[in-house]
Write an enzyme that holds these catalytic residues in place. Structure first.
Site, PDB file in Angstrom:
ATOM      1  N   TYR A 465      18.278  -6.465  -7.968  1.00  0.00           N
ATOM      2  CA  TYR A 465      17.097  -5.703  -8.377  1.00  0.00           C
ATOM      3  C   TYR A 465      16.726  -6.045  -9.823  1.00  0.00           C
ATOM      4  CZ  TYR A 465      13.749  -1.901  -8.851  1.00  0.00           C
ATOM      5  OH  TYR A 465      12.601  -1.178  -9.067  1.00  0.00           O
ATOM      6  N   SER A 546      10.585  -4.628  -3.999  1.00  0.00           N
ATOM      7  CA  SER A 546       9.837  -4.076  -5.123  1.00  0.00           C
ATOM      8  C   SER A 546      10.034  -4.982  -6.336  1.00  0.00           C
ATOM      9  CB  SER A 546      10.290  -2.636  -5.381  1.00  0.00           C
ATOM     10  OG  SER A 546       9.425  -1.980  -6.256  1.00  0.00           O
ATOM     11  N   ASP A 629       1.623   1.316   1.423  1.00  0.00           N
ATOM     12  CA  ASP A 629       2.274   1.327   0.117  1.00  0.00           C
ATOM     13  C   ASP A 629       1.200   1.484  -0.954  1.00  0.00           C
ATOM     14  OD1 ASP A 629       3.700   0.962  -2.200  1.00  0.00           O
ATOM     15  OD2 ASP A 629       4.807  -0.789  -1.483  1.00  0.00           O
ATOM     16  N   HIS A 661       5.970   2.927   0.028  1.00  0.00           N
ATOM     17  CA  HIS A 661       6.740   1.925  -0.705  1.00  0.00           C
ATOM     18  C   HIS A 661       8.120   1.693  -0.098  1.00  0.00           C
ATOM     19  CE1 HIS A 661       7.557  -0.748  -3.945  1.00  0.00           C
ATOM     20  NE2 HIS A 661       8.506  -0.004  -4.467  1.00  0.00           N
TER      21      HIS A 661
END
Length: 686
Positions: A465, A546, A629, A661
């Site tokens: 991430y 994301s 989203d 999302h």
């Protein structure tokens, strides 16, 4: 990633920027865009479908729907409340029980709201978005419902005794925003009040006080943030004897101002803009994201400071440090019981728990003995009336167990445990470090079959991430076990810079012009896995969602030779325009402003959409996103897939038409999405 900006599908932002031929795909619900989506979904489902996929999807659906899952609860009044989805309740039910019942293997639950029935009755695609109940024992709640799972929601007042929505009660139309109780007949409301009331990031900039029985348009203004701020909000601390009202001006993602509201007057709390401050009864706590000179000394970033609230407001600054970080540790969370603070500390990416009690001006510290070393979750039962708290314990191979603990004691009651969805015995977990480009040591976890040979042939998924100070920690996942480990896969979790594993310094090391460091860290882990012969480029895939989608997009374009599969989920990819799409403007504190030529100089070097080329070879990519989203625009994934297709590269694209999302709005959609994902990875890497 944080939770929309004015619609703009021109395909350019700065003077001289090239016209984007795929900008039409930013029209989220346009007929042409959706035709493109449906066509690509059909191709992906055909390519990844088959008996093995169908069997996996059924297996994952069974895990998601299992009644043996832990029903996590929150307490209000005499009841524990839980939101639950299973095969019989696709949209879910909000239900309640007592603590005595909850202790049983099969509690007796009372349904409060049946979302499936409500959606049928109202002909709406409702997705549960939470409930905000009047504390400590009020009978009214503000229930938030989202259409399709987006961040924007509808708010309606609900009567817990009658188990019904309140006729002519408080009700807010669909918007992003916030709402908080002041008392039974008064709310703080931050919502879309009309033209000019929203920030460039798509969040409310105006807070009002709304009285029951009056039109929303007549609500009394409390505070206005600037149009270029992120948002504004307000809340009332309802702790008996310590009732206070606070207003927050969220300037940017990491900067804010906090005000105490007294008699309609706003008094600014003197804190650094990048610090988080909050009151706990008679104490003010301050979490520092940077060094702060106060009270005649400098307090280091990552510290948690405490001071008597009244003395602080009089100008005194004799703080006490409740937590000070070390090179390997950071503060991972603070929970408040009636008489104690529980500090969740992350040390070498493993949690430990510290209990603090305040008496006679001094803080007493106690290390809490926890039943396992791994990832801990702490949720207070009732911070106003109780010292009880829920403690969850998990790691990669140990199903999550939920305990009821009590501040002041290490004795605890085991309440629930997640079923074992896969046999942990064949697997082992190791923690290694990779050396990044600038010499920084980057830790990562490897979960693999202990019998696996170090011959470079193990199908391996590397997940990361690296943003927004989010920490990735070990956790049990039946989806990973059933979808990947059981089929001979190796799972790797990278703790790269940009995350919060080592506090604010670890995050800030990869902000803005330093973003490349996060990508370098991720690539260093990939190379270390190859050097250790855990895997090889032929068998190595990467996955992220994301901000993690940006991460794998950058890895894809910078070192395509290292990988044979990329799963890019709900991603940011067009960093030239990210700040013009939905909530993107709110993330400029993380990435920078691409309209500033000096900042585009560094953003443009890694923006995946601007750095994929026809004459380069790339591994096959699966892009997944959601039409609903309203945080990260689906146009990022759509445009990247379309561009790579026109360049002749191998891509698959799948877009859920609901889900927000998270990518999926219910268990059926989740099972479908993950079955496609693991089918893709198996096909590419084995």
């Amino acid at each position: 990633m944080q939770k929309a900006a004015p619609k703009d599908i021109s395909g350019s932002t700065a003077p001289g920027a090239p016209v984007d031929p795929h900008a039409w795909l930013e029209d989220v619900g346009g007929d042409s865009s959706l035709d493109w989506v449906r066509a690509h979904n059909a191709v992906s489902e055909q390519a990844l479908g088959g008996p093995a996929h169908d069997a996996l999807r059924a297996r994952l659906q069974g895990i998601l729907d299992a009644k043996e899952r832990i029903p996590y609860v929150s307490k209000h009044g005499h009841y524990l409340y839980n939101f639950w989805r299973d095969a019989a309740h696709e949209r879910g039910i909000w239900r309640r029980t007592t603590l005595g019942e909850y202790r049983k293997d099969a509690p007796n639950w009372e349904t409060v709201i049946d979302l499936d029935a409500l959606a049928r009755t109202e002909h709406e695609n409702w997705v549960w978005a939470g409930a905000n109940c009047l504390e400590p024992r009020g009978t009214r709640c503000l229930v938030s419902l989202s259409r399709g799972g987006g961040d924007a929601d509808v708010v309606r007042e609900f009567d817990l005794d009658a188990r019904a929505f309140v006729a002519d009660g408080f009700s807010l139309p669909e918007s992003k925003g916030s709402v908080a109780w002041i008392d039974q007949d008064t709310l703080f409301v931050a919502t879309d009040f009309g033209t000019g009331s929203m920030t460039a990031s798509g969040y409310p900039r105006i807070v009002k006080e709304w009285k029951r029985g009056t039109p929303l348009k007549d609500a009394r203004p409390v505070f206005e943030a600037g149009a270029d701020d992120l948002s504004a909000s307000a809340r009332r601390d309802l702790t008996p004897g310590f009732e206070r009202e606070f207003v927050t001006r969220q300037i940017g993602f990491y900067s804010s101002e906090l005000f105490l509201r007294e008699g309609g007057r706003l008094i600014k709390i003197d804190k650094p803009d990048d610090a988080n401050a909050f009151a706990v009864r008679d104490v003010l706590l301050v979490e520092l994201r940077s060094d702060w000179r106060a009270g005649g000394r400098t307090w280091p970033q990552g510290s948690l400071l405490a001071i008597d609230f009244a003395r602080f407001m009089r100008g005194e600054r004799d703080f006490q440090a409740l937590f000070t970080p070390t090179p390997t540790s950071s503060l991972d969370g603070v929970a408040v019981t009636r008489n104690a603070l529980l500090l969740k500390v992350l040390d070498k990416v493993k949690n430990r728990l510290v209990e603090l009690r305040h008496a006679h001006g001094l803080w007493q510290r106690r290390d809490v003995a926890t039943p396992g070393i791994g990832t801990l979750g702490v949720a207070v039962l009732d911070e106003i009336e109780s010292d009880d708290y829920f403690l969850s314990v998990t790691d990669f191979l140990t199903p999550t167990t939920l305990y009821l603990g009590h501040a002041g004691s290490d004795a605890r009651e085991r309440l629930k445990s997640m079923p074992g969805w896969f046999d942990p015995q064949p697997y082992t977990v190791s923690q290694f470090e990779a050396t990044s480009k600038d010499g920084t040591m980057v830790p990562y976890f490897v979960v693999k079959d202990r019998r696996a040979k170090l011959d470079g042939k193990n199908p391996t998924v590397l997940y990361g991430y690296g943003g927004f100070e989010v920490s990735l920690t070990p956790a049990y996942s039946g989806m990973i076990g059933a979808g990947w480990l059981e089929h001979g896969g190796v799972y790797v979790l990278a703790n790269i810079r940009g995350g919060g594993e080592f506090g604010p310094r670890w995050h800030q090391a990869a902000l803005k012009e330093h973003r490349q460091r996060a990508f370098d860290d991720f690539l260093a882990v990939a190379k270390d896995l190859i050097e250790r012969k855990v895997t090889s480029p032929r068998h190595l895939g990467i996955m992220g969602g994301s901000n993690g989608g940006l991460l794998v997009g950058a890895a894809l374009t910078q070192r395509p030779d290292l990988f044979n599969a990329v799963v890019c989920q709900v991603p940011l990819l067009d960093m030239r325009r990210y700040h013009k799409l939905l909530a993107g403007a709110s993330w400029m504190g993380e990435y920078g402003d691409p309209d500033d030529p000096a900042q585009w100089e560094f953003i443009g070097k890694y923006s995946p959409y601007q750095n994929v080329f026809k004459d380069k070879h790339y591994p096959t990519v699966l892009f997944t996103t959601s039409t609903r989203d309203d945080r990260v625009h689906p146009g990022h994934a759509r445009k990247m897939a379309a561009l790579m297709e026109t360049q002749g590269h191998a891509v698959l694209y799948w877009e859920n038409t609901e889900g927000g999302h998270a990518g999926a709005a219910n268990n059926t959609q989740q099972a479908r999405m993950w079955a496609l994902t693991y089918s893709f990875l198996r096909g590419q890497l084995t």
